[in-house]
Write an enzyme that holds these catalytic residues in place. Structure first.
Site, mmCIF file in Angstrom:
data_model
loop_
_atom_site.group_PDB
_atom_site.id
_atom_site.type_symbol
_atom_site.label_atom_id
_atom_site.label_comp_id
_atom_site.label_asym_id
_atom_site.label_seq_id
_atom_site.Cartn_x
_atom_site.Cartn_y
_atom_site.Cartn_z
ATOM 1 N N GLU A 1 -1.273 1.020 4.301
ATOM 2 C CA GLU A 1 -0.640 2.239 4.811
ATOM 3 C C GLU A 1 0.481 1.800 5.759
ATOM 4 O OE1 GLU A 1 -0.931 5.454 4.087
ATOM 5 O OE2 GLU A 1 0.669 5.648 5.572
ATOM 6 N N CYS B 1 3.884 -3.006 -2.129
ATOM 7 C CA CYS B 1 3.608 -1.610 -1.821
ATOM 8 C C CYS B 1 3.930 -1.297 -0.359
ATOM 9 C CB CYS B 1 2.177 -1.262 -2.235
ATOM 10 S SG CYS B 1 1.989 0.488 -2.571
ATOM 11 N N ILE C 1 -0.363 2.622 -6.664
ATOM 12 C CA ILE C 1 -1.256 3.470 -5.864
ATOM 13 C C ILE C 1 -0.439 4.145 -4.761
ATOM 14 C CG2 ILE C 1 -3.325 3.542 -4.411
ATOM 15 C CD1 ILE C 1 -4.210 0.908 -5.813
ATOM 16 N N HIS D 1 0.732 -3.162 -7.083
ATOM 17 C CA HIS D 1 -0.313 -4.041 -6.544
ATOM 18 C C HIS D 1 -0.620 -5.195 -7.493
ATOM 19 C CE1 HIS D 1 -1.805 -1.757 -3.006
ATOM 20 N NE2 HIS D 1 -1.190 -0.762 -3.636
ATOM 21 N N GLU E 1 -1.981 -7.855 -6.947
ATOM 22 C CA GLU E 1 -3.238 -8.534 -6.604
ATOM 23 C C GLU E 1 -4.443 -7.840 -7.237
ATOM 24 O OE1 GLU E 1 -1.671 -6.422 -4.866
ATOM 25 O OE2 GLU E 1 -3.025 -5.203 -3.635
HETATM 26 N N1 GLN Z 1 1.517 5.258 0.388
HETATM 27 C C1 GLN Z 1 1.454 4.082 1.226
HETATM 28 C C2 GLN Z 1 2.529 4.115 2.302
HETATM 29 O O1 GLN Z 1 3.422 4.873 2.214
HETATM 30 C C3 GLN Z 1 1.618 2.832 0.398
HETATM 31 C C4 GLN Z 1 0.495 2.739 -0.587
HETATM 32 C C5 GLN Z 1 0.049 1.372 -0.893
HETATM 33 O O2 GLN Z 1 0.380 0.397 -0.218
HETATM 34 N N2 GLN Z 1 -0.761 1.299 -1.903
HETATM 35 O O3 GLN Z 1 2.462 3.357 3.209
#
Ligand code: GLN
Length: 187
Positions: free
Chosen positions: A50, A78, A126, A162, A164
């Site tokens: 996040e 991500c 994701i 992702h 990983e």
């Molecule tokens: N939605 C997350 C963000 O904005 C990122 C999602 C993730 O790392 N899988 O930080």
């Protein structure tokens, strides 16, 4: 050959999966939670998670400045890509839109055509960001619906997905390759 010492930023998110994949490729991994743990590392992974939490915790521990000073290859995935973008650490010249694929179809898997690969790459998205705008020195390596989701700028590799979470180790191998090259240049 000495194993490559790679840090995985471990303040939050998918650091264990990255570390496991890197170890399966022969690297030695260090979970990085403090600035001084970056000393002596050959490369760094900033995992998904996040990004608002990352940004907050990194500032709290002084990891934001430490990552800015770190001059070796960095792989951001991500939320890790968001952390590196123009609006956050400002290390990669990309504008990124968070949660870009929408909240309803937030998560999906797809096969990506990747520059330099003959076989498609299975990618898990994701609540993923996409890249909205790239600077002149950024090389786009893969797209979804015309949106960059994998890119390189010098020693930085960023992925919106992702890598990983699949059994496909090709991006981690590419990253380790760039780490090896950076080591050779220094030696
Ligand atoms: N939605 C997350 C963000 O904005 C990122 C999602 C993730 O790392 N899988 O930080």
């Amino acid at each position: 050959m000495q194993p490559l010492k790679i840090g995985v930023l471990a303040v939050q998110g998918n650091f264990r999966e990255h570390a496991q994949m890197l170890r399966s490729l022969g690297a030695e991994t260090i979970e990085v939670r403090k600035p001084e743990q970056l000393d002596g590392l050959y490369g760094l992974v900033i995992p998904g998670g996040e990004s608002t939490t990352f940004t907050r915790l990194m500032a709290l521990y002084g990891l934001d400045e430490a990552v800015r000073r770190f001059d070796r290859p960095v792989f951001g995935t991500c939320a890790g890509m968001i952390v590196l973008d123009r609006d956050h650490l400002g290390l990669v010249d990309v504008g990124v839109r968070r949660n870009a694929f929408g909240r309803q179809v937030a998560s999906f898997e797809t096969d990506l055509e990747v520059v330099g690969e003959t076989e498609p790459l299975r990618a898990v998205f994701i609540r993923a960001p996409w890249v909205e705008d790239v600077g002149p020195d950024v090389e786009v390596l893969a797209e979804v619906d015309g949106r960059p989701v994998l890119a390189r700028e010098g020693r930085f590799l960023v992925a919106a997905f992702h890598p990983e979470l699949t059994g496909d180790t090709r991006l981690h191998e590419r990253f380790l390759e760039s780490v090896r090259e950076a080591q050779l240049v220094r030696a």
